[in-house]
Design a protein around this motif. Structure first.
Motif, mmCIF file in Angstrom:
data_model
loop_
_atom_site.group_PDB
_atom_site.id
_atom_site.type_symbol
_atom_site.label_atom_id
_atom_site.label_comp_id
_atom_site.label_asym_id
_atom_site.label_seq_id
_atom_site.Cartn_x
_atom_site.Cartn_y
_atom_site.Cartn_z
ATOM 1 N N SER A 41 0.974 -1.311 -0.136
ATOM 2 C CA SER A 41 0.065 0.050 0.074
ATOM 3 C C SER A 41 0.779 1.241 0.125
ATOM 4 N N PRO A 42 1.333 1.722 -1.007
ATOM 5 C CA PRO A 42 2.475 2.819 -1.211
ATOM 6 C C PRO A 42 1.696 4.022 -1.107
ATOM 7 N N VAL A 43 2.044 4.859 -0.193
ATOM 8 C CA VAL A 43 1.439 6.374 -0.058
ATOM 9 C C VAL A 43 2.311 7.377 -0.225
ATOM 10 N N GLY A 44 3.280 7.541 0.471
ATOM 11 C CA GLY A 44 4.070 8.422 0.347
ATOM 12 C C GLY A 44 5.212 8.306 -0.477
ATOM 13 N N VAL A 45 5.772 9.002 -1.472
ATOM 14 C CA VAL A 45 6.728 9.029 -2.231
ATOM 15 C C VAL A 45 7.722 10.389 -2.326
ATOM 16 N N ALA A 46 8.952 10.070 -2.435
ATOM 17 C CA ALA A 46 9.952 11.102 -2.370
ATOM 18 C C ALA A 46 11.247 10.514 -3.427
ATOM 19 N N ILE A 47 11.786 11.365 -4.268
ATOM 20 C CA ILE A 47 12.977 11.068 -5.221
ATOM 21 C C ILE A 47 14.125 11.546 -4.729
ATOM 22 N N THR A 48 15.204 10.828 -4.728
ATOM 23 C CA THR A 48 16.529 11.342 -4.440
ATOM 24 C C THR A 48 16.976 12.375 -5.465
ATOM 25 N N ALA A 49 18.112 13.249 -4.888
ATOM 26 C CA ALA A 49 18.339 14.219 -5.950
ATOM 27 C C ALA A 49 19.022 13.840 -7.394
ATOM 28 N N ASP A 50 19.593 12.504 -7.224
ATOM 29 C CA ASP A 50 20.134 12.019 -8.574
ATOM 30 C C ASP A 50 19.221 11.208 -9.437
ATOM 31 N N GLY A 51 17.919 11.347 -8.610
ATOM 32 C CA GLY A 51 17.018 10.677 -9.445
ATOM 33 C C GLY A 51 16.860 9.299 -9.706
ATOM 34 N N LYS A 52 17.629 8.353 -8.939
ATOM 35 C CA LYS A 52 18.025 7.158 -8.998
ATOM 36 C C LYS A 52 17.209 6.225 -8.138
ATOM 37 N N SER A 53 16.798 6.884 -7.140
ATOM 38 C CA SER A 53 15.941 6.020 -6.065
ATOM 39 C C SER A 53 14.423 6.717 -5.579
ATOM 40 N N PHE A 79 3.439 7.092 6.691
ATOM 41 C CA PHE A 79 2.352 7.474 5.569
ATOM 42 C C PHE A 79 3.290 8.478 4.755
ATOM 43 N N ASP A 80 4.162 8.919 4.908
ATOM 44 C CA ASP A 80 4.691 9.938 4.190
ATOM 45 C C ASP A 80 6.249 9.687 4.171
ATOM 46 N N THR A 81 7.126 10.377 3.131
ATOM 47 C CA THR A 81 8.528 10.206 3.461
ATOM 48 C C THR A 81 9.230 11.255 2.606
ATOM 49 N N ALA A 82 10.481 11.797 3.043
ATOM 50 C CA ALA A 82 10.883 12.957 2.393
ATOM 51 C C ALA A 82 12.450 12.648 2.643
ATOM 52 N N ILE A 83 13.240 13.428 1.774
ATOM 53 C CA ILE A 83 14.697 13.348 1.610
ATOM 54 C C ILE A 83 15.328 14.382 2.358
ATOM 55 N N GLY A 84 16.353 14.266 2.980
ATOM 56 C CA GLY A 84 17.081 15.538 3.739
ATOM 57 C C GLY A 84 17.594 16.490 2.999
ATOM 58 N N PRO A 85 18.032 17.619 3.444
ATOM 59 C CA PRO A 85 18.415 18.848 2.571
ATOM 60 C C PRO A 85 19.885 18.397 1.710
ATOM 61 N N ASP A 86 20.511 17.297 2.375
ATOM 62 C CA ASP A 86 22.075 17.058 1.779
ATOM 63 C C ASP A 86 22.132 15.639 1.441
ATOM 64 N N GLY A 87 20.755 14.964 1.267
ATOM 65 C CA GLY A 87 20.537 13.685 0.851
ATOM 66 C C GLY A 87 21.284 12.485 1.734
ATOM 67 N N ARG A 88 21.796 12.838 2.872
ATOM 68 C CA ARG A 88 22.450 11.918 3.695
ATOM 69 C C ARG A 88 21.387 11.074 4.338
ATOM 70 N N PHE A 89 20.401 11.717 4.744
ATOM 71 C CA PHE A 89 18.984 10.941 5.511
ATOM 72 C C PHE A 89 17.716 11.040 4.815
ATOM 73 N N ALA A 90 17.054 10.116 4.889
ATOM 74 C CA ALA A 90 15.492 10.241 4.674
ATOM 75 C C ALA A 90 14.689 9.874 5.649
ATOM 76 N N TYR A 91 13.607 10.553 5.694
ATOM 77 C CA TYR A 91 12.654 10.566 6.812
ATOM 78 C C TYR A 91 11.162 9.900 6.574
ATOM 79 N N SER A 92 10.616 9.260 7.515
ATOM 80 C CA SER A 92 9.185 8.829 7.285
ATOM 81 C C SER A 92 8.420 9.112 8.656
ATOM 82 N N ALA A 93 7.122 9.751 8.382
ATOM 83 C CA ALA A 93 6.175 9.879 9.305
ATOM 84 C C ALA A 93 5.497 8.622 9.789
#
Length: 348
Positions: free
Chosen positions: A215-227, A258-272
């Motif tokens: 059940s995919p709900v939140g989606v975030a793309i990395t800065a290089d577009g690969k993931s 429910f949601d995901t996001a990528i951090g400002p420098d790409g080092r970390f991702a976050y999930s609520a």
């Protein structure tokens, strides 16, 4: 499933479940501010500043789903400066690159409201599909993609004319949408069909689909577009999906991400994560949870998030609050009381 404030994906209606006890609701005003990493994250702890991207207006916008309102927050003071009627059951939202307008998906009325940020008034409504839930602004700012959960489509709105220029069939119960950095591809999380619809934005057609769990709900793309980092809500995990290979790596995060996001420098991702009431911190180098930031007890229901260079913002549906987190030190710096069932968040 997790709370009476929780929405059924793509429907705009409340999902049956537990309700907050009066004592718990009163206690949520004082949220936990602990971060319990399993490994060290950052040594530095720079001072939090107001967001500077976009028009640098320093405003945070949050939809209150059950109030039918939009909260406008000063990013520097963390104070609510306005509460604006938004539409019926407002959910996802996006701010234009110049900061002059906010687009709000109203899941209960099949419309998108357009807010003029100069006077905080709705100046236009755009009819889209049934149960619009998520919105995504293209990197060039010219197009807004709206997921219509009950129509199984995406509406494309021209932000210059505020007209729908395309309607794209996708999977079942689409929830959220994210773009590749170059804007050539849009990825739509379809909660009802366990997939990502990969849209070619030049042809406005689905080029292919990727498997994305139960059940995919939140989606975030990395800065290089690969993931693509995908919140797989029912399976209690975040999937890291290769955008080319389709290969997925599972990261267990707890009940109800429910949601995901990528951090400002790409080092970390976050999930609520709704169940335990926390924010999971994922190391993007090894795809492991390296810390959790406590936002409150079960029932707080952290829902959606927005990450900038200066702050992580998390809406808490059950608690009726917005949590502000320093993205460098990974600590809570403010909790803002909002309306009933805060849902989406966007920053100018």
């Amino acid at each position: 499933m997790f709370s009476a404030l929780r929405t059924r994906v793509g429907s705009g209606r409340r999902r049956p479940g537990r309700t907050l006890r009066p004592a718990l609701a009163a206690g949520i005003g004082i949220l936990l501010i602990s971060c319990t990493p399993t490994t060290p994250i950052h040594k530095e702890s720079p001072r939090l500043a107001a967001p500077t991207h976009g028009s640098a207006s320093g405003r945070v916008y949050v939809t209150n789903q059950q109030d039918n309102t939009l909260s406008v927050i000063d990013a520097a003071t963390h104070k609510v400066v306005a509460t604006v009627p938004a539409g019926v059951a407002p959910e996802g939202l996006a701010v234009t690159k110049d900061g002059q307008h906010v687009y709000i998906a109203n899941s209960g009325s099949a419309r998108v409201s357009v807010l003029d940020t100069a006077n905080n008034k709705i100046v236009k409504t755009v009819t889209v599909g049934k149960s619009p839930t998520g919105v995504g602004l293209s990197p060039d700012g010219k197009s807004l993609y709206v997921t219509n959960g009950s129509s199984n489509t995406v509406s494309v709105i021209d932000t210059r004319t505020n007209r729908v220029t395309a309607t794209i069939p996708v999977g079942k119960s689409p929830v959220n949408v994210a773009f590749s950095p170059d804007g050539g591809t849009a990825y739509v999380a379809n909660s009802g069909s366990g997939s990502l619809s990969v849209i070619d934005t030049s042809t406005r057609r689905v080029a292919r689909k990727l498997s994305a769990g139960r059940s995919p709900v939140g989606v975030a793309i990395t800065a290089d577009g690969k993931s693509a980092y995908v919140a797989d809500e029912v399976a209690a995990r975040v999937l890291v999906v290769g955008t080319r290979s389709g290969k997925a790596t599972a990261v267990p995060v707890g009940e109800g991400p429910f949601d995901t996001a990528i951090g400002p420098d790409g080092r970390f991702a976050y999930s609520a994560v709704l169940g335990p009431g926390n924010l999971s911190v994922i190391d993007t180098r090894n795809h492991r949870v390296v810390g959790t930031i406590a936002l409150g007890p079960p029932g707080t229901d952290p829902f959606n998030l927005e990450v900038t260079n200066e702050a992580i913002y998390v809406t808490n549906q059950g608690a009726g609050t917005l949590t502000v987190i320093d993205p460098h030190a990974h600590r809570v710096v403010a909790t803002v009381t909002l309306g009933d069932a805060p849902y989406g968040v966007a920053v100018s």
